[in-house]
Scaffold this motif. Structure first.
Motif, mmCIF file in Angstrom:
data_model
loop_
_atom_site.group_PDB
_atom_site.id
_atom_site.type_symbol
_atom_site.label_atom_id
_atom_site.label_comp_id
_atom_site.label_asym_id
_atom_site.label_seq_id
_atom_site.Cartn_x
_atom_site.Cartn_y
_atom_site.Cartn_z
ATOM 1 N N ALA A 1 0.893 -1.201 -0.057
ATOM 2 C CA ALA A 1 0.011 -0.043 -0.078
ATOM 3 C C ALA A 1 0.917 1.169 -0.121
ATOM 4 N N GLY A 2 0.398 2.096 -1.024
ATOM 5 C CA GLY A 2 1.024 3.437 -0.775
ATOM 6 C C GLY A 2 2.286 3.564 -1.687
ATOM 7 N N ALA A 3 2.590 2.457 -2.357
ATOM 8 C CA ALA A 3 3.831 2.367 -3.222
ATOM 9 C C ALA A 3 3.521 3.216 -4.322
ATOM 10 N N ARG A 4 4.448 3.881 -4.818
ATOM 11 C CA ARG A 4 4.381 4.733 -6.169
ATOM 12 C C ARG A 4 5.395 4.122 -7.290
ATOM 13 N N PHE B 1 9.667 -7.438 -4.070
ATOM 14 C CA PHE B 1 9.121 -6.966 -3.343
ATOM 15 C C PHE B 1 8.992 -5.225 -3.265
ATOM 16 N N VAL B 2 8.314 -4.454 -3.083
ATOM 17 C CA VAL B 2 8.196 -3.338 -3.146
ATOM 18 C C VAL B 2 7.264 -3.005 -1.943
ATOM 19 N N GLY B 3 8.025 -2.064 -0.867
ATOM 20 C CA GLY B 3 7.327 -1.905 0.602
ATOM 21 C C GLY B 3 6.418 -0.780 0.485
ATOM 22 N N THR B 4 5.638 -0.456 1.663
ATOM 23 C CA THR B 4 4.710 0.380 2.074
ATOM 24 C C THR B 4 5.588 1.997 1.513
ATOM 25 N N ASP B 5 4.500 2.699 1.139
ATOM 26 C CA ASP B 5 5.086 4.039 0.751
ATOM 27 C C ASP B 5 6.284 4.022 -0.006
ATOM 28 N N ALA B 6 6.913 3.269 -0.640
ATOM 29 C CA ALA B 6 8.247 3.255 -1.502
ATOM 30 C C ALA B 6 8.108 4.066 -2.647
ATOM 31 N N VAL C 1 14.330 -8.851 -6.164
ATOM 32 C CA VAL C 1 14.944 -7.663 -5.395
ATOM 33 C C VAL C 1 13.859 -7.304 -4.417
ATOM 34 N N SER C 2 14.190 -6.596 -3.380
ATOM 35 C CA SER C 2 13.390 -6.214 -2.385
ATOM 36 C C SER C 2 13.720 -4.746 -1.898
ATOM 37 N N ILE C 3 12.634 -3.932 -2.085
ATOM 38 C CA ILE C 3 12.684 -2.533 -1.500
ATOM 39 C C ILE C 3 11.800 -2.138 -0.411
ATOM 40 N N GLY C 4 12.394 -1.643 0.754
ATOM 41 C CA GLY C 4 11.902 -1.546 1.826
ATOM 42 C C GLY C 4 10.810 -0.313 1.921
ATOM 43 N N ALA C 5 9.905 -0.256 2.980
ATOM 44 C CA ALA C 5 9.177 0.593 3.166
ATOM 45 C C ALA C 5 9.996 2.032 3.266
ATOM 46 N N LEU D 1 14.872 4.663 11.927
ATOM 47 C CA LEU D 1 13.546 5.577 11.644
ATOM 48 C C LEU D 1 13.772 6.075 10.439
ATOM 49 N N GLY D 2 15.005 6.283 9.633
ATOM 50 C CA GLY D 2 15.405 6.673 8.523
ATOM 51 C C GLY D 2 14.986 5.791 7.382
ATOM 52 N N ALA D 3 15.097 5.967 6.249
ATOM 53 C CA ALA D 3 14.876 5.047 5.022
ATOM 54 C C ALA D 3 16.176 5.232 4.212
#
Length: 362
Positions: A127-130, A142-147, A159-163, A218-220
């Protein structure tokens, strides 16, 4: 998919000679080239093996006598290796990922996908991924939340992309890249032996054994445009601020970036490099394979570090470094040569001592 010698030369900004209507479907090394291959004989050393293959055409260096090599056609490029980048782009058949969203993919209704996005089998988009226009999300990604992924992003398989990770345009991630895991950051309730060692460079003091407590990330991660991440590379989130990679930077396979690392623009980080937390790497830096960078130091713009170099302290801009601990490359090479002479020097000293003992040297 075939291209004529003429069309290839035009696309590469190079010159074509001879039978420029010959069609090329593949690139090949000179010794194994077939008649419809373009042999890559980009310097005289490689041209020596042209006679072992069956190539009719070759990419050659500026000034090469292509007719004397028995070729029917040639492409002459002032900088052949740079021309090779364009040639390989033209001939790359890709991975065959189908357009559209595969039925087995899981795409949250709250995700936003741009135009002409491809999502492969078993991929998950939260959810929230763009996802930008023309992006390709390969199988099992995997593409995480709000990524956020910019236009033209290309994720190979698994490939995995975190929130909350933010990535710019034309991003490429090779199989198994992992972006946006928690940083390796732990603390003890009372000062630990590690803290004492950092202060004293040796003495652990009287610190007692204690459990380690996680400091959450807490950062990304923020990644600019035209960045490429290699297979098995891992990039940690920042603790409070983001881990950052600038435009045009390329990371090779099995590179690791710790939390809060900042890398500038157009840097080249080669295989198995490890960069510890909160290190800052400048623009146009090259770290060769298996380099290590200590935490909380900076490496200035334009620094080049040779393979296996361990950067333990700040490095001013423009330096060329080598060794462990790193010193300027010319000094490191000089010291290595001296080290190789050390056994002979010790033998000479021992012989002089024996001579003095015998009284013959007086």
């Amino acid at each position: 998919m075939s291209h004529s010698i003429h069309d290839i030369a035009v696309a590469l900004g190079a010159e074509a000679f001879g039978a420029t209507d010959i069609l090329i479907s593949r690139a090949a090394e000179p010794a194994t080239a077939d008649p419809d291959d373009l042999a890559l004989a980009m310097n005289p050393k490689y041209a020596e093996s042209l006679s072992q293959g069956r190539a009719r055409a070759a990419m050659l260096w500026d000034g090469a006598d292509w007719e004397a090599m028995g070729l029917e056609a040639a492409i002459i490029a002032p900088r052949p290796r740079y021309a090779m980048s364009g040639l390989t782009r033209m001939l790359d058949a890709g991975q065959g990922f189908a357009p559209g969203i595969h039925p087995s993919a899981v795409v949250d209704p709250g995700a936003h996908l741009g135009a002409d996005v491809s999502v492969g089998p078993l991929a998950v988009i939260m959810a929230g991924a763009r996802i930008g226009d023309g992006a390709i999300i390969g199988p099992q990604c995997f593409v995480g939340t709000d990524a956020t992924l910019g236009q033209g992003a290309y994720l190979r398989e698994a490939v995995s992309i975190g929130a909350r990770v933010t990535i710019g345009a034309r991003f490429i991630a090779q199989p198994g890249a992992r972006i946006g895991g928690d940083g390796f950051s732990f603390v003890t309730a009372e000062p630990s032996g590690v803290e004492s060692v950092r202060k004293t460079l040796g003495d652990q003091g009287e610190a007692k054994a204690q459990p380690w407590t996680r400091i959450h990330s807490l950062g990304a991660v923020t990644i600019g445009d035209d960045v490429e991440i290699g297979m098995g590379a891992t990039i940690d989130c920042g603790t409070i601020r983001d881990t950052v990679i600038g435009d045009g930077t390329k990371l090779d396979n099995q590179v690791h970036l710790g939390h809060n690392v900042v890398i500038g623009r157009n840097s080249l980080i080669c295989g198995q490099v490890g960069i510890a937390g909160s290190a800052t790497i400048g623009d146009n830096v090259v770290l060769a394979g298996q380099c290590g960078v200590n935490d909380n130091i900076f490496v200035g713009d334009g620094v080049i570090a040779g393979g296996g170099t361990k950067l333990m302290s700040n490095v001013p801009a423009g330096r060329t470094m080598l060794g462990y601990p790193a010193t300027q490359m010319d000094k490191q090479v000089e010291a290595y040569k001296a080290l190789r002479r050390l056994p002979r020097l010790l033998r000479d000293v021992a012989a002089l001592k024996e001579l003095l003992k015998s009284g013959k040297g007086s």
